[in-house]
Design an enzyme around this catalytic site. Sequence first.
Site, PDB file in Angstrom:
ATOM      1  N   ARG A 213       0.839  -1.199   0.000  1.00  0.00           N
ATOM      2  CA  ARG A 213       0.000   0.000   0.000  1.00  0.00           C
ATOM      3  C   ARG A 213       0.874   1.249   0.000  1.00  0.00           C
ATOM      4  NH1 ARG A 213      -4.409   0.506   4.365  1.00  0.00           N
ATOM      5  NH2 ARG A 213      -5.049   2.198   2.989  1.00  0.00           N
TER       6      ARG A 213
ATOM      7  N   CYS B 272      -0.763   6.555   8.886  1.00  0.00           N
ATOM      8  CA  CYS B 272      -1.058   5.230   8.341  1.00  0.00           C
ATOM      9  C   CYS B 272      -2.197   5.414   7.353  1.00  0.00           C
ATOM     10  CB  CYS B 272      -1.411   4.261   9.465  1.00  0.00           C
ATOM     11  SG  CYS B 272      -2.728   4.848  10.559  1.00  0.00           S
TER      12      CYS B 272
END
Length: 277
Positions: free
Chosen positions: A173, A232
Amino acid sequence: MTYTTLITPTELRDLANPLILEASFDLADTDAGERAYTAGHIPGAHYLHLDRDLCGDKTGPDGTFRGRHPLPERSDFAALMRRLGLAAGRQVVAYDRQGGPYAAHLWWMLRWLGHAEVAVLDGAWDGELCTTVPAPTPTDWQPGPSLAGQIDAATLLKKLGQVRLIDARAAERFRGDVEPLDKAAGHIPGASNRFFKDNLAADGRFKPAAELRAEFAALLAPYPADQIVHQCGSGVTACHNLLAMAHAGLGEPLGGLLYPGSWSEWSADPARPIAKA
């Protein structure tokens, strides 16, 4: 004895009157954590749901998207903690069944309220379970000065290149190979990747403090503590890195600053820069 980062099951059993909070959650099945709690939990534990209890409005007063898991109003979260029995000096123990990311988020939020006596259960609970939901004993506790720092998107944009930005998402990601949850793939320019699960040893417990200190020190150099920003996907798993740094004795305040909106907020605005690979 007071615990402010991690606590073992043995140490938890020896505590008198702790406030135990379960924060188990699954992004793909948002009721899974509560089902697991209902089936059996640490005796005396209350359950907090990420979406219902630990988040605020996803849209700000100006109509902008604040991320998938924005912080609630501080006063609302403080009121919830009062209802559950938080009191000055009372030891809080947070846990989840996913290796600590949701518990670490709760740990950070309690520090945000000014409550220092909070720790995350290190590893899986090895004692009895119960299905009884405890009756809370409300208090008149009030939050104090925050013990956790944060930064917003506008300020972070101005500081790019001047801070060490640490992204706690999985490497695929971070690189932008995939993006299953948010508006765009990639990462904030200048960020370094530290997958939160890298804080754990093979047995599911946090690595020793000295090992964490060495790993983070290599990642952070030469930035001082007040120039470290954690993020995050939505401001949750970044707290696992903050906890790991705090346990390792690195960084003030509390291992650096949290960007609560994180990638979910950042990537929702096409005007913000994005990097890949």
